[in-house]
Design an enzyme around this catalytic site. Structure first.
Site, short mmCIF file in Angstrom:
data_model
loop_
_atom_site.label_atom_id
_atom_site.label_comp_id
_atom_site.label_asym_id
_atom_site.label_seq_id
_atom_site.Cartn_x
_atom_site.Cartn_y
_atom_site.Cartn_z
N SER A 1 0.81 -1.22 0.00
CA SER A 1 0.00 0.00 0.00
C SER A 1 0.85 1.28 0.00
O SER A 1 0.50 2.25 -0.69
CB SER A 1 -0.96 0.00 1.19
N LYS B 1 -8.96 -5.69 11.36
CA LYS B 1 -10.12 -5.10 10.66
C LYS B 1 -11.38 -5.07 11.53
O LYS B 1 -12.18 -4.14 11.44
CB LYS B 1 -10.39 -5.84 9.35
N ASP C 1 -12.63 -2.79 0.64
CA ASP C 1 -12.33 -4.09 0.02
C ASP C 1 -13.48 -4.50 -0.90
O ASP C 1 -13.27 -5.14 -1.93
CB ASP C 1 -12.17 -5.18 1.10
N GLY D 1 -14.27 -20.71 0.59
CA GLY D 1 -13.82 -20.17 1.87
C GLY D 1 -14.93 -19.38 2.55
O GLY D 1 -15.82 -18.83 1.88
N ALA D 2 -14.86 -19.33 3.87
CA ALA D 2 -15.91 -18.64 4.64
C ALA D 2 -15.31 -17.85 5.80
O ALA D 2 -15.92 -17.70 6.85
CB ALA D 2 -16.92 -19.65 5.15
N ALA E 1 -12.36 -12.66 4.77
CA ALA E 1 -12.25 -12.13 3.41
C ALA E 1 -13.48 -12.50 2.57
O ALA E 1 -13.91 -11.73 1.71
CB ALA E 1 -10.99 -12.66 2.75
N ILE F 1 -7.55 -13.80 -4.32
CA ILE F 1 -7.40 -12.48 -3.70
C ILE F 1 -6.03 -12.27 -3.07
O ILE F 1 -5.76 -11.19 -2.57
CB ILE F 1 -8.52 -12.22 -2.67
N GLY G 1 -4.53 -10.82 -7.02
CA GLY G 1 -4.65 -10.04 -5.79
C GLY G 1 -4.21 -8.59 -5.93
O GLY G 1 -4.68 -7.72 -5.20
P1 ATR Z 1 -9.38 -14.51 5.98
O1 ATR Z 1 -9.65 -13.42 6.95
O2 ATR Z 1 -8.25 -14.20 5.02
O3 ATR Z 1 -10.60 -14.98 5.26
P2 ATR Z 1 -9.56 -16.78 7.75
O4 ATR Z 1 -10.72 -16.14 8.41
O5 ATR Z 1 -8.49 -17.41 8.59
O6 ATR Z 1 -8.78 -15.73 6.84
O7 ATR Z 1 -10.12 -17.85 6.69
C1 ATR Z 1 -9.30 -18.74 6.02
C2 ATR Z 1 -10.14 -19.59 5.07
O8 ATR Z 1 -9.28 -20.54 4.42
C3 ATR Z 1 -11.22 -20.40 5.76
O9 ATR Z 1 -12.33 -20.52 4.89
C4 ATR Z 1 -10.54 -21.75 5.95
O10 ATR Z 1 -11.41 -22.85 6.07
P3 ATR Z 1 -11.96 -23.28 7.54
O11 ATR Z 1 -13.08 -22.35 7.84
O12 ATR Z 1 -12.41 -24.69 7.36
O13 ATR Z 1 -10.81 -23.15 8.49
C5 ATR Z 1 -9.76 -21.85 4.65
N1 ATR Z 1 -8.66 -22.81 4.75
C6 ATR Z 1 -7.49 -22.64 5.40
N2 ATR Z 1 -6.72 -23.75 5.27
C7 ATR Z 1 -7.43 -24.64 4.52
C8 ATR Z 1 -7.19 -25.96 4.03
N3 ATR Z 1 -6.03 -26.59 4.29
N4 ATR Z 1 -8.16 -26.56 3.29
C9 ATR Z 1 -9.32 -25.93 3.03
N5 ATR Z 1 -9.61 -24.66 3.46
C10 ATR Z 1 -8.68 -24.02 4.19
#
Ligand code: ATR
Length: 278
Positions: free
Chosen positions: A20, A71, A107, A130-131, A134, A217, A238
């Site tokens: 940034s 954040k 974002d 992912g959940a 982000a 991202i 990203g």
């Molecule tokens: P961010 O703020 O960047 O979203 P986060 O909240 O730590 O970071 O989320 C990381 C994401 O990557 C989650 O969706 C996580 O899945 P879980 O909710 O099951 O933990 C996913 N993730 C991380 N390592 C993973 C893996 N080895 N296989 C599948 N999903 C993974």
């Protein structure tokens, strides 16, 4: 007497990797603005976050961008927040006004504008992998782009279901992620899979429609295994989201024009190379 320089910056932990400062310095230089954008490391506790933010405010900062892991702390600390920051549950921008701190989340518009760079009509169906934190911003961006259906899949299904309840999404099992790909117009990876030091994301893109957009991202590496596998599709890396999310902060704090273009991207790529060899 000459006016003192405008001060802004980015806070996070760690923060040294942040690009940034390069983005904002480039825009400040282009617009001939007397200002500095400084990275500030804040250890990952809410107490320390508040102390440092109060200090930056006292010494005259106009505002700051906020990155991981602060954040949510930023949103809690602010006196007021935009609707989008409230919905995202996180703020990546704090603006310091005389009598209050205002939180925003760029974002969301950053990702939406990165998509618009690729297509004015991104289609109807988004698939989000992912959940975590982000994913929330990405879902809001896809909804703002008018996608009618968003499917979410996550290793931990309960987290996907919680987001699905909140944002009205469909959920598929993580093990079935390949199956929902054939109708997806845009696929976004928000997991950490594929980042430097993390395992690659395993996904079979063979059923993806040729015109679909594939987005990752993270920008370390810039070309993730997912984006490499998506060659031939429109892709969003990203850096694109990073550049676009910086625009509102620059305009707000430095008051100048902020244009995302190829020259800015090249400046960032040069900086990434310089850091790799430093
Ligand atoms: P961010 O703020 O960047 O979203 P986060 O909240 O730590 O970071 O989320 C990381 C994401 O990557 C989650 O969706 C996580 O899945 P879980 O909710 O099951 O933990 C996913 N993730 C991380 N390592 C993973 C893996 N080895 N296989 C599948 N999903 C993974």
């Amino acid at each position: 007497m000459s006016k003192s320089p405008i001060l802004a910056g980015v806070v996070g932990w760690p923060v040294t990797y942040s690009l940034s400062p390069v983005i904002h310095s480039t825009w400040a230089h282009r617009a001939d603005i007397n200002g500095y954008y400084i990275p500030v490391a804040i250890p990952p506790t809410e107490d320390e976050f508040r102390q440092v933010i109060n200090g930056l405010r006292r010494v005259g900062f106009a505002g700051i961008n906020v990155t991981k892991p602060h954040k949510e702390n930023a949103l809690r600390m602010a006196d007021g927040a935009s609707e989008i920051a409230k919905k995202a549950g996180a703020a990546n921008m704090l603006t310091f006004h005389e009598d209050h701190i205002y939180a925003d989340n760029s974002d969301v518009i950053g990702f939406a504008n990165a998509v618009k760079d690729q297509s004015n009509n991104p289609g109807n169906h988004g698939l989000v992998l992912g959940a975590g934190g982000a994913a929330r911003g990405i879902i809001l961006a896809l909804q703002s782009l008018g996608l009618k259906k968003i499917t979410i899949t996550n290793r931990t299904r309960e987290k996907a279901e919680a987001l699905a309840d909140e944002f009205t999404l469909d959920v598929v099992d993580w093990d079935r992620r390949n199956i929902s790909l054939d109708t997806a117009d845009i696929l976004v990876n928000t997991t950490s899979l594929g980042m430097t030091g993390q395992p690659p994301l395993e996904i079979d893109l063979s059923t993806l429609k040729p015109k679909s957009i594939v987005a990752d991202i993270v920008y370390s590496p810039l070309e993730t295994p997912l984006l490499k596998a998506a060659s031939g599709h429109h892709t969003i890396d990203g850096l694109s989201m990073l550049m676009h999310q910086a625009v509102p902060g620059f305009k707000q704090w430095f008051g100048g024009t902020a244009i995302v273009d190829e020259a800015l991207k090249q400046t960032l790529l040069t900086e990434i190379k310089r850091r790799e060899t430093a």
